[in-house]
Structures are given as C-alpha cells and as structure tokens.
Write a protein that holds these residues in place. Structure first.
Motif, mmCIF file in Angstrom:
data_model
loop_
_atom_site.group_PDB
_atom_site.id
_atom_site.type_symbol
_atom_site.label_atom_id
_atom_site.label_comp_id
_atom_site.label_asym_id
_atom_site.label_seq_id
_atom_site.Cartn_x
_atom_site.Cartn_y
_atom_site.Cartn_z
ATOM 1 N N ILE A 1 -3.291 2.695 -3.502
ATOM 2 C CA ILE A 1 -2.722 4.041 -3.501
ATOM 3 C C ILE A 1 -3.739 4.967 -2.851
ATOM 4 O O ILE A 1 -4.802 5.254 -3.416
ATOM 5 C CB ILE A 1 -2.414 4.519 -4.934
ATOM 6 C CG1 ILE A 1 -1.487 3.524 -5.652
ATOM 7 C CG2 ILE A 1 -1.800 5.912 -4.902
ATOM 8 C CD1 ILE A 1 -1.281 3.841 -7.130
ATOM 9 N N MET A 2 -3.425 5.459 -1.643
ATOM 10 C CA MET A 2 -4.374 6.239 -0.872
ATOM 11 C C MET A 2 -3.841 7.649 -0.607
ATOM 12 O O MET A 2 -2.871 7.839 0.124
ATOM 13 C CB MET A 2 -4.661 5.548 0.467
ATOM 14 C CG MET A 2 -5.584 6.344 1.382
ATOM 15 S SD MET A 2 -7.214 6.641 0.649
ATOM 16 C CE MET A 2 -7.860 4.975 0.581
ATOM 17 N N PRO A 3 -4.429 8.687 -1.223
ATOM 18 C CA PRO A 3 -4.030 10.063 -0.922
ATOM 19 C C PRO A 3 -4.628 10.521 0.413
ATOM 20 O O PRO A 3 -5.798 10.217 0.712
ATOM 21 C CB PRO A 3 -4.595 10.863 -2.096
ATOM 22 C CG PRO A 3 -5.741 10.053 -2.594
ATOM 23 C CD PRO A 3 -5.427 8.611 -2.304
ATOM 24 N N ILE A 4 -3.856 11.244 1.205
ATOM 25 C CA ILE A 4 -4.295 11.705 2.525
ATOM 26 C C ILE A 4 -3.979 13.196 2.644
ATOM 27 O O ILE A 4 -2.815 13.592 2.593
ATOM 28 C CB ILE A 4 -3.580 10.945 3.652
ATOM 29 C CG1 ILE A 4 -3.798 9.430 3.517
ATOM 30 C CG2 ILE A 4 -4.031 11.442 5.018
ATOM 31 C CD1 ILE A 4 -2.901 8.606 4.419
ATOM 32 N N VAL A 5 -5.008 14.029 2.791
ATOM 33 C CA VAL A 5 -4.792 15.460 2.992
ATOM 34 C C VAL A 5 -4.498 15.689 4.471
ATOM 35 O O VAL A 5 -5.337 15.395 5.329
ATOM 36 C CB VAL A 5 -6.024 16.271 2.552
ATOM 37 C CG1 VAL A 5 -5.789 17.762 2.837
ATOM 38 C CG2 VAL A 5 -6.315 16.052 1.075
ATOM 39 N N GLN B 1 0.855 -1.187 0.000
ATOM 40 C CA GLN B 1 0.000 0.000 0.000
ATOM 41 C C GLN B 1 0.894 1.241 0.000
ATOM 42 O O GLN B 1 1.886 1.310 0.725
ATOM 43 C CB GLN B 1 -0.921 0.021 1.222
ATOM 44 C CG GLN B 1 -1.949 1.155 1.199
ATOM 45 C CD GLN B 1 -2.883 1.114 2.402
ATOM 46 O OE1 GLN B 1 -2.450 0.851 3.519
ATOM 47 N NE2 GLN B 1 -4.165 1.381 2.180
ATOM 48 N N LEU B 2 0.530 2.212 -0.838
ATOM 49 C CA LEU B 2 1.278 3.461 -0.919
ATOM 50 C C LEU B 2 0.385 4.580 -0.398
ATOM 51 O O LEU B 2 -0.685 4.854 -0.959
ATOM 52 C CB LEU B 2 1.696 3.739 -2.363
ATOM 53 C CG LEU B 2 2.502 5.015 -2.615
ATOM 54 C CD1 LEU B 2 3.785 5.031 -1.785
ATOM 55 C CD2 LEU B 2 2.823 5.163 -4.097
ATOM 56 N N LEU B 3 0.820 5.234 0.675
ATOM 57 C CA LEU B 3 0.069 6.311 1.312
ATOM 58 C C LEU B 3 0.694 7.643 0.940
ATOM 59 O O LEU B 3 1.874 7.880 1.213
ATOM 60 C CB LEU B 3 0.071 6.120 2.832
ATOM 61 C CG LEU B 3 -0.385 4.742 3.327
ATOM 62 C CD1 LEU B 3 -0.066 4.568 4.803
ATOM 63 C CD2 LEU B 3 -1.881 4.566 3.077
ATOM 64 N N LEU B 4 -0.091 8.516 0.318
ATOM 65 C CA LEU B 4 0.401 9.808 -0.158
ATOM 66 C C LEU B 4 -0.144 10.908 0.742
ATOM 67 O O LEU B 4 -1.357 11.158 0.755
ATOM 68 C CB LEU B 4 -0.050 10.051 -1.599
ATOM 69 C CG LEU B 4 0.166 8.907 -2.602
ATOM 70 C CD1 LEU B 4 -0.502 9.235 -3.925
ATOM 71 C CD2 LEU B 4 1.645 8.653 -2.794
ATOM 72 N N LEU B 5 0.716 11.582 1.480
ATOM 73 C CA LEU B 5 0.271 12.600 2.432
ATOM 74 C C LEU B 5 0.807 13.962 2.011
ATOM 75 O O LEU B 5 2.007 14.129 1.768
ATOM 76 C CB LEU B 5 0.758 12.238 3.838
ATOM 77 C CG LEU B 5 0.247 13.088 4.998
ATOM 78 C CD1 LEU B 5 0.111 12.236 6.266
ATOM 79 C CD2 LEU B 5 1.132 14.294 5.271
ATOM 80 N N ASP B 6 -0.102 14.947 1.938
ATOM 81 C CA ASP B 6 0.308 16.305 1.588
ATOM 82 C C ASP B 6 -0.775 17.275 2.040
ATOM 83 O O ASP B 6 -1.949 16.903 2.153
ATOM 84 C CB ASP B 6 0.536 16.425 0.077
ATOM 85 C CG ASP B 6 1.466 17.580 -0.273
ATOM 86 O OD1 ASP B 6 2.612 17.327 -0.656
ATOM 87 O OD2 ASP B 6 1.044 18.749 -0.139
ATOM 88 N N ILE B 7 -0.377 18.528 2.275
ATOM 89 C CA ILE B 7 -1.345 19.548 2.671
ATOM 90 C C ILE B 7 -2.026 20.179 1.460
ATOM 91 O O ILE B 7 -3.099 20.751 1.559
ATOM 92 C CB ILE B 7 -0.651 20.635 3.530
ATOM 93 C CG1 ILE B 7 -1.695 21.535 4.195
ATOM 94 C CG2 ILE B 7 0.342 21.423 2.687
ATOM 95 C CD1 ILE B 7 -1.108 22.544 5.150
ATOM 96 N N ASP B 8 -1.382 20.094 0.290
ATOM 97 C CA ASP B 8 -1.908 20.682 -0.935
ATOM 98 C C ASP B 8 -2.804 19.661 -1.640
ATOM 99 O O ASP B 8 -2.325 18.710 -2.245
ATOM 100 C CB ASP B 8 -0.749 21.095 -1.853
ATOM 101 C CG ASP B 8 -1.214 21.910 -3.049
ATOM 102 O OD1 ASP B 8 -2.296 21.595 -3.585
ATOM 103 O OD2 ASP B 8 -0.492 22.844 -3.447
ATOM 104 N N GLU B 9 -4.121 19.876 -1.566
ATOM 105 C CA GLU B 9 -5.045 18.875 -2.103
ATOM 106 C C GLU B 9 -4.996 18.806 -3.627
ATOM 107 O O GLU B 9 -5.242 17.746 -4.208
ATOM 108 C CB GLU B 9 -6.484 19.148 -1.622
ATOM 109 C CG GLU B 9 -7.277 20.173 -2.413
ATOM 110 C CD GLU B 9 -6.868 21.625 -2.112
ATOM 111 O OE1 GLU B 9 -7.504 22.528 -2.656
ATOM 112 O OE2 GLU B 9 -5.920 21.835 -1.337
#
Length: 613
Positions: A337-341, A308-316
């Motif tokens: 692949i899970m984006p996380i704001v 699993q690839l978790l993508l974390l960023d403040i810029d949505e």
C-alpha cells in the motif's frame, strides 16, 4: 491452544458416550431378538470391532464437529447417512458370521433402530433441554421486544434468542404477510402486521421494537418509527444486507436506527466474482484516494487482494490518515500500500507515477464536486475535472494500462452547473482515449449519503450547532446510495463495460429532501433545530433525471447496471490544443468553451463569472 484442548475434550466425551450407547444398543437388540444377551457375550470382540468401525464412520461424516447445542437438520442428515452406511456394514458382517439371513436382518434392523433412537435422540434432547428452554416472564432482565419481520432474518433472531445469545426478550413477531398471521415461526408467534403495531404494543407492553427487514420501504419505516415514538419505546434494526455480505456484521449485531435507515431504500446485492477476477494480483492506482469515494474504493479494493495498491491524492493529511487506516495503524508506507502525494494537474508528476509504478488498473476519483462552489470558481473545476482527467488517462494510454474507470455523476446528465458539465466532458475524454489495449469506462451514480460536504453531514452539523436545517425547496428530490454500495457498483460496472461506454447505476427510489430533513430533526434532534426553506442555489436542479431511465439507457447482464445512450464526441487535435492553454485562459473563456463542448449545458452561474474571477 486452550480452546483446541477444550474442543478435543468435548469430542472425546461424545465419542465415549457413543461407544457406551452403541454397546447398549447391541444389548437391547440381542434381547429383543432372542430374549437373552448371549449373542453379545459370546461375540464381545466382533461387537467391539463393529462399534469402533461405526465410530470411525461417524467421524468420517463429521458428526462430532456439530456441537450439541447446534443440533439441527445438518445433524439429522449426517447422522442418518452415517448410521445407514454402518447398518449395512453390520448386516453384511452379521450375515457372514451367522449364515442366517432372517436372524441377521432382524438383529441388524433392531440394532440400527436403537442406534438412530439413542445416538441422535440424546443430542436432540440436549438441545431441547438446554437451548429451546422456556424463559421466565422476566426474560433475564432483558427488554420485552417485538420483532418486525418473520422472514429468514427474524427466524435467525428467534434462534439466537433461544440460545441465550440475544440480549432481548422476544414476545412475538409482526409481519405483513397474511399467510403468516397468528402462525408460529421459530417458536415465536406472529401477533399481527405493522398496521396493528399500536394494538400489539398496548397488549404486550413491549419496550423495544426490532426491525428485521433489510429492504423496508420508507413508508413502513416511517410508520414503525412514528408508532414506536408515540409509545415511547426504543427502536433497533438489524444490519443491512450489504454489511452482512461484506462480513462486517451478523444478524445478531442489532443497533440503533441511524441516519441511513431513514432513506428506507432497498440494499444492493451482486456477485463479487467478476470484481475479484478483475483486481486480484494486479497493481491498482486510485486517484483522489483521500476523498469519501476514493477512500472507500481503496478500502474495498484490499478485500480483492491486489498485488499493490497505489493511493494518489493532493491532500497529504487525508492521504496519510487513509494509509494508516489501511495498514491497521501499524505502518504508514509499504510495498503493498503506497501513498503518493500528487496533483492530477501536474503532467510531469503524473507521468512519473505511471512510469515508476506501472499500474494495471486505474480508478480515477480525483475531482472537484461541490456544485455552488464551482459556480464561483469554474476555472478550477475545468482544470481539475477535465484537465486532470485528460492527464491521467493520457498517461494510462501511454503506459498500456489495461483498464481505467472514471467516477462520474448524475449531474453530467443535461447539466445545469459547471461541475456537471465538466464531468460530462471528462466522460467524453474517456471515450476519446479508450482503445483496444487501454479500456476506459465511466460510471455515473447519484448522490452518496455521508460523503464529505454532502447533505447529511451538513444537516448533522446544523443540528449540533442548534441552527435551522436549510433545505432549498420543499419539492426537491434526489436519488441516494450509501458510500459502500456506490463503490461496489462502480466496481461491478467496470467489469461489465467493454471500453468507451458510460455506465449508469440504478439508484433505487427517489427521496424527498424536505421529508428526510423533517424526519432527521424528529428522530435525532434536540429541539433546537427546525427545517427552513432557502430557495434553489445557483446551478441546482429541482428534480434530477433518473439515471436508469429506459429511454436513455440500454440493459446489461446485471439488472442494477445500465449503459447510457450519450451524444457528443471530442476531436483529439482540437482538444489537445485546448488542454495546452487551459491553465492560462480567463474563467469567462473557459466557461464559453465548456458551453461549446456541452451544448446541452444550461449555465445558471452568477453573472460576475462572465467578467472573470
């Protein structure tokens, strides 16, 4: 399905051709040994069985998998091996049937000789006749071309040329190896070296120059480009070794010169096995995933197949775009692949992310990085680069993450700006929190060519606008690496470290920024821009220390990665108190504490910062 049928038909034709040739070999051998064909006519069924056996052996050696047009040394090895084995079997069978060793040996020897001559011969003749043909002087309308580099890549280009798979008419090679001068490589003559390029261009009237050397120095790159420009010919280049190793390009994917090529630095290569062993089948979290470095980390991680690839960023917006690209524009979210704001300064949210997704590896790339901007807003750099790093790594320790990798910078070495000093403290945070369960390592590298807000995008925007390209000093030098190379070495350094170390990368040769800008305007400008000197900015160094200086580093098992010799530690209790108040302190207070934490920090920021912002 259609291609499969075509492939089977082609192999069937080859099998039939070989059966006919093997029968003819039997006739020739019979006549050569006994001056008649009675041996063949009287033993039709045994000979048919022998031929079928030989074809089966040829299939076992996968001879029919080799296309006629690709006949080469592989064909010779497989063909000789299969024919030798089948010849021995034929000898035994003939000896069993005749009981006459002399006759059996003569017959089999002649038969085997005809096998080699005809079975392999017609394949070779086919390749010579239909591949290595002599092209007309027109070159089928393709541009007359010189290739600089008669090594392995140049040889592959020559092969592609003779197979009609290269849209260039190669006239000759240029190579700096004296031993290759005036020799023939792959059917193409080496006409001279780069120093004789002008003379060769005048003689051949070439229209294109292909650079077929992946580690061409900046000086020779400049010589080739300047000469080509003087004669008004087009210049092309083969993909970098890194692009070819990644599987994104092949030798035949010749392209125009781009901005990266002007650096003239050698590509970085390494064994990817340790990286795959670290990432494969694990849950991986990338903070700052929407940025230049974070997005490339995420892209390359997919090739190592994490669970699993978790993508974390403040810029949505950046996060959404990255997730779409990684999903091949077929989805926005998935379990893989899970984006996380999330803001790394938000302690409760960071904790919930670790509790819910339980990452096993963390790449921490979230940071403020722009040097001049952070001189005006030091509180933001301190709260994100230090506080955010503390939050992420503290959560990693609480949830027993196996390995964390902090993306750091060469500006942390004897920092003269707020950004560099905050990254040095982030390194100390990583060292303080690293333990036997959660190994935290830091990786420093220099400037990354093409990252957002960096030198190259700024220069290109200035050229598009037709305004002067601004360079702060003619003497300023930097070490550069392309984004994919930098990220791959970050992975590698992460696998080599045991925990708590600061790893540094060999960034290659230094680049003079003024010279680079001048070449950029010369080769890609439209005449509207020129290079102007503006003076050093706040916190900017004239020269940056080389990361891999032997006096400041220790070697590792990889020649491109070193372990930094660093000083300074943090006291966990005192630092935890500082973190409690980091979001309420005035900027001047934060800068004062930053200077205490990093004594070698030589602060050069605007005086107004001392009174608050």
């Amino acid at each position: 399905m259609k291609n499969r049928l075509r492939r089977l038909l082609r192999r069937g034709i080859l099998v039939l051709a070989d059966i006919v040739i093997l029968y003819c070999c039997a006739l020739f051998a019979s006549y050569a040994v006994s001056a008649n064909l009675q041996v063949v006519y009287a033993n039709t069924l045994p000979i048919a069985g022998i031929i079928i056996l030989q074809v089966a052996i040829l299939m076992a050696f996968r001879l029919y998998n080799i296309r006629l047009v690709d006949s080469s040394l592989d064909l010779a090895i497989r063909g000789a091996g299969s024919l030798l084995l089948s010849g021995l079997i034929v000898l035994v069978l003939t000896l069993t049937g005749t009981k006459d060793f002399a006759f059996a040996f003569r017959l089999t020897s002649v038969y085997a000789s005809f096998n080699v001559l005809l079975l392999l011969g017609y394949r070779i003749v086919y390749r010579v006749a239909f591949s290595y043909h002599v092209r007309g002087s027109s070159g089928n309308g393709y541009p007359k071309t010189l290739v600089y580099g008669a090594g392995e890549i140049g040889l592959q280009l020559a092969r592609q040329f003779y197979k009609k798979k290269l849209p260039f008419n190669i006239l000759g090679f240029l190579d700096d190896d004296p031993a290759k001068q005036h020799s023939i490589v792959g059917g193409v003559t080496v006409l001279g070296s780069i120093d004789s390029l002008s003379e060769v261009l005048r003689t051949t009237q070439a229209e294109t120059l292909i650079l077929a050397i992946t580690n061409l120095s900046s000086d020779k790159m400049r010589t080739a480009l300047d000469t080509a420009e003087r004669f008004g010919i087009d210049t092309k280049i083969v993909p970098s070794l890194f692009e070819m190793e990644q599987g994104r390009k092949t030798v035949a994917d010749i392209r125009s010169i781009n901005f990266d090529d002007l650096l003239g630095r050698s590509p970085v290569t390494f064994d990817k096995t340790p990286i795959r062993e670290m990432v494969y089948g694990r849950r991986v979290l990338v903070t700052g995933a929407g940025g230049s470095i974070g997005s490339e980390i995420s892209r390359q991680l997919l090739s190592y197949e994490p669970s699993q690839l978790l993508l974390l960023d403040i810029d949505e917006t950046d996060l959404h775009d990255l997730s779409l690209r990684l999903h091949q524009y077929q989805a926005e979210f998935s379990q893989d692949i899970m984006p996380i704001v999330c803001d790394v300064r938000n302690v409760p949210k960071v904790d919930r992310v670790f509790e819910k997704y339980k990452p096993e590896i963390v790449f921490h790339a979230a940071a403020y990085k722009h040097v001049p901007m952070m001189e005006y807003y030091p509180e933001e750099a301190i709260r994100t680069n230090i506080g955010g790093t503390y939050n992420v790594f503290s959560a990693a320790v609480r949830y027993n993450v196996a390995r964390c990798i902090l993306v750091s910078t060469d500006k942390a070495v004897n920092p003269t700006n707020v950004m560099g000093a905050t990254k040095r403290v982030a390194e100390m945070v990583a060292s303080m929190l690293s333990n036997d369960i959660t190994k935290i390592v830091c990786v420093r590298f220099g400037n990354v060519l093409g990252s957002r807000g960096s030198m190259l995008p700024l220069f290109l925007e200035q050229m598009r606008a037709g305004v002067p390209i601004t360079v702060t000093d003619k003497r300023i030098i930097r070490y550069f690496m392309t984004i994919p190379e930098a990220v791959s070495l970050v992975f590698l350094a992460g696998t080599l470290a045991a925990g708590g170390e600061v790893m540094v990368l060999d960034m290659g040769e230094q680049v003079n920024i003024y010279d680079f800008a001048t070449r950029l305007v010369k080769y890609f400008g439209d005449g509207r821009s020129e290079v102007v000197i503006t003076g050093l900015r706040p916190g900017e160094k004239l020269f940056e220390e080389k990361l891999s200086d032997k006096d400041k580093t220790l070697p590792t098992d990889n020649p491109k990665v070193f372990k930094a010799i660093v000083n300074g530690t943090l006291q966990p209790e005192e630092f935890a108190k500082f973190i409690q108040f980091v979001y309420t302190m005035e900027p001047s207070q934060l800068v004062r504490i930053l200077r205490e934490l990093v004594p070698e920090f030589s602060y050069q920021g605007p005086a107004s910062l001392e009174s608050g912002t």
